[in-house]
Design an enzyme around this catalytic site. Structure first.
Site, PDB file in Angstrom:
ATOM      1  N   GLY A  11       0.784  -1.225   0.000  1.00 20.84           N
ATOM      2  CA  GLY A  11       0.000   0.000   0.000  1.00 20.84           C
ATOM      3  C   GLY A  11       0.819   1.280   0.000  1.00 20.84           C
ATOM      4  O   GLY A  11       0.354   2.314   0.475  1.00 20.84           O
ATOM      5  N   SER A  12       2.028   1.226  -0.575  1.00 18.65           N
ATOM      6  CA  SER A  12       2.816   2.469  -0.606  1.00 18.65           C
ATOM      7  C   SER A  12       2.126   3.510  -1.495  1.00 18.65           C
ATOM      8  O   SER A  12       2.224   4.714  -1.233  1.00 18.65           O
ATOM      9  CB  SER A  12       4.245   2.204  -1.086  1.00 18.65           C
ATOM     10  OG  SER A  12       4.257   1.784  -2.422  1.00 18.65           O
ATOM     11  N   ASN A  13       1.422   3.064  -2.516  1.00 18.42           N
ATOM     12  CA  ASN A  13       0.692   4.024  -3.359  1.00 18.42           C
ATOM     13  C   ASN A  13      -0.534   4.560  -2.650  1.00 18.42           C
ATOM     14  O   ASN A  13      -0.858   5.746  -2.772  1.00 18.42           O
ATOM     15  CB  ASN A  13       0.340   3.392  -4.701  1.00 18.42           C
ATOM     16  CG  ASN A  13       1.566   3.263  -5.572  1.00 18.42           C
ATOM     17  OD1 ASN A  13       2.039   4.253  -6.126  1.00 18.42           O
ATOM     18  ND2 ASN A  13       2.125   2.054  -5.661  1.00 18.42           N
ATOM     19  N   LYS A  65      -9.074 -13.601  -9.617  1.00 19.47           N
ATOM     20  CA  LYS A  65     -10.366 -12.975  -9.942  1.00 19.47           C
ATOM     21  C   LYS A  65     -11.291 -13.148  -8.750  1.00 19.47           C
ATOM     22  O   LYS A  65     -10.963 -13.861  -7.797  1.00 19.47           O
ATOM     23  CB  LYS A  65     -10.976 -13.612 -11.194  1.00 19.47           C
ATOM     24  CG  LYS A  65     -11.275 -15.095 -11.024  1.00 19.47           C
ATOM     25  CD  LYS A  65     -11.995 -15.678 -12.239  1.00 19.47           C
ATOM     26  CE  LYS A  65     -12.419 -17.108 -11.943  1.00 19.47           C
ATOM     27  NZ  LYS A  65     -13.177 -17.752 -12.989  1.00 19.47           N
ATOM     28  N   MET A  92      -4.375  -6.986  -6.952  1.00 20.83           N
ATOM     29  CA  MET A  92      -3.872  -8.070  -7.801  1.00 20.83           C
ATOM     30  C   MET A  92      -4.988  -9.007  -8.284  1.00 20.83           C
ATOM     31  O   MET A  92      -4.843 -10.226  -8.264  1.00 20.83           O
ATOM     32  CB  MET A  92      -2.809  -8.867  -7.046  1.00 20.83           C
ATOM     33  CG  MET A  92      -1.663  -8.009  -6.507  1.00 20.83           C
ATOM     34  SD  MET A  92      -0.912  -6.958  -7.763  1.00 20.83           S
ATOM     35  CE  MET A  92       0.058  -8.178  -8.634  1.00 20.83           C
ATOM     36  N   ARG A  93      -6.088  -8.424  -8.731  1.00 25.21           N
ATOM     37  CA  ARG A  93      -7.223  -9.239  -9.135  1.00 25.21           C
ATOM     38  C   ARG A  93      -7.883  -8.585 -10.349  1.00 25.21           C
ATOM     39  O   ARG A  93      -8.002  -7.357 -10.405  1.00 25.21           O
ATOM     40  CB  ARG A  93      -8.216  -9.271  -7.971  1.00 25.21           C
ATOM     41  CG  ARG A  93      -8.905 -10.568  -7.727  1.00 25.21           C
ATOM     42  CD  ARG A  93      -9.587 -10.516  -6.370  1.00 25.21           C
ATOM     43  NE  ARG A  93      -8.689 -11.001  -5.340  1.00 25.21           N
ATOM     44  CZ  ARG A  93      -8.560 -12.278  -4.994  1.00 25.21           C
ATOM     45  NH1 ARG A  93      -9.301 -13.192  -5.575  1.00 25.21           N
ATOM     46  NH2 ARG A  93      -7.707 -12.649  -4.069  1.00 25.21           N
ATOM     47  N   HIS A 111      -0.146   0.823 -13.236  1.00 23.76           N
ATOM     48  CA  HIS A 111       0.634  -0.340 -13.681  1.00 23.76           C
ATOM     49  C   HIS A 111       2.109   0.051 -13.803  1.00 23.76           C
ATOM     50  O   HIS A 111       2.428   1.096 -14.374  1.00 23.76           O
ATOM     51  CB  HIS A 111       0.116  -0.857 -15.023  1.00 23.76           C
ATOM     52  CG  HIS A 111       0.851  -2.081 -15.468  1.00 23.76           C
ATOM     53  ND1 HIS A 111       0.621  -3.324 -14.919  1.00 23.76           N
ATOM     54  CD2 HIS A 111       1.856  -2.238 -16.365  1.00 23.76           C
ATOM     55  CE1 HIS A 111       1.453  -4.192 -15.463  1.00 23.76           C
ATOM     56  NE2 HIS A 111       2.205  -3.562 -16.349  1.00 23.76           N
TER      57      HIS A 111
HETATM   58  C1  GRF Z   1       2.799  -1.107  -7.717  1.00 20.91           C
HETATM   59  O1  GRF Z   1       4.038  -1.243  -8.357  1.00 20.91           O
HETATM   60  C2  GRF Z   1       1.679  -1.124  -8.723  1.00 20.91           C
HETATM   61  O2  GRF Z   1       2.001  -0.528  -9.939  1.00 20.91           O
HETATM   62  C3  GRF Z   1       1.501  -2.607  -8.914  1.00 20.91           C
HETATM   63  O3  GRF Z   1       1.628  -3.154  -7.623  1.00 20.91           O
HETATM   64  C4  GRF Z   1       2.499  -2.327  -6.861  1.00 20.91           C
HETATM   65  C5  GRF Z   1       1.776  -1.979  -5.593  1.00 20.91           C
HETATM   66  O4  GRF Z   1       2.603  -1.411  -4.634  1.00 20.91           O
HETATM   67  N1  GRF Z   1       0.229  -2.876  -9.577  1.00 20.91           N
HETATM   68  P1  GRF Z   1       2.006  -0.827  -3.289  1.00 20.91           P
HETATM   69  O5  GRF Z   1       1.128  -1.888  -2.656  1.00 20.91           O
HETATM   70  O6  GRF Z   1       1.196   0.408  -3.622  1.00 20.91           O
HETATM   71  O7  GRF Z   1       3.182  -0.515  -2.425  1.00 20.91           O
END
Ligand code: GRF
Length: 192
Positions: A11-13, A65, A92-93, A111
């Site tokens: 969840g760094s994003n 899925k 991841m689904r 992505h």
């Molecule tokens: C990111 O690289 C995103 O592009 C990919 O999965 C990773 C997720 O990273 N789909 P985080 O969980 O947000 O750290």
């Protein structure tokens, strides 16, 4: 623009989005909920830190899925949280009709490659092994094709001679942490 974040991992994003919201740099966008398909994943702890409800929701028995009933349950829970947009941040689904039809043209995904190159799993590793001189990350709308929806924005990351797979990945993640909050801000302001 009230949105839910869906993620499966660290969840760094999600954290970058929540930080931007706290800093007042997310335009008219507001994260109202986090949903996660992996019990105990770190992304859930960011909700606590930033005061956004974060919930594990059972995705059903499949790995990549949803079962149709569970996908419908996700759609219901996201709506009940007050969200009208979905941001996939490391989720991841693959999404199918129940979510795609409940949020038409209102789901975006991040992505870690320059699509249409290297879709699917491990976009960073695929690009590294291919030996590209540049890669990066893409934010795009989600449709039924895996990583195939309309591109909203991309950031380029150069592979330097001195890079290792780890440093290359780190640079791509740093670019992701900038581009995703920025795209959300621009969508909320009608600029993307
Ligand atoms: C990111 O690289 C995103 O592009 C990919 O999965 C990773 C997720 O990273 N789909 P985080 O969980 O947000 O750290």
């Amino acid at each position: 623009m009230k949105f839910a974040i869906l993620g499966s991992g660290t969840g760094s994003n999600a954290e970058a989005i929540l930080k931007a919201y706290r800093a007042g740099t997310l335009g008219k966008a507001e994260p109202v909920a986090i949903f996660c398909d992996i019990p105990g994943a770190k992304i859930l702890s960011h909700g606590e830190t930033y005061g956004v409800p974060a919930t594990f929701l059972d995705p059903g028995p499949f790995k990549t899925k949803f079962s149709p009933e569970r996908e419908a349950a996700y759609a219901e829970a996201i709506k009940a949280a007050g969200a009208d947009w979905i941001v996939l941040a490391g989720f991841m689904r693959v999404l199918k009709a129940p979510l795609l039809e409940a949020f038409p043209d209102r789901i975006i995904n991040l992505h870690p490659s320059l699509l249409p190159s290297f879709p699917g799993l491990d976009g960073i590793g695929q690009a590294w092994r291919y030996g590209v001189a540049v890669s990066g990350c893409t934010v795009h709308y989600v449709n039924s094709a895996v990583d195939g929806g309309a591109i909203i924005d991309q950031a380029v990351v150069r592979r330097e001679k001195t890079d290792t797979p780890e440093s290359f990945a780190q640079k791509i993640h740093a670019a992701e942490h900038k581009i995703l909050p920025d795209v959300i801000r621009r969508i909320s302001l009608g600029e993307a």
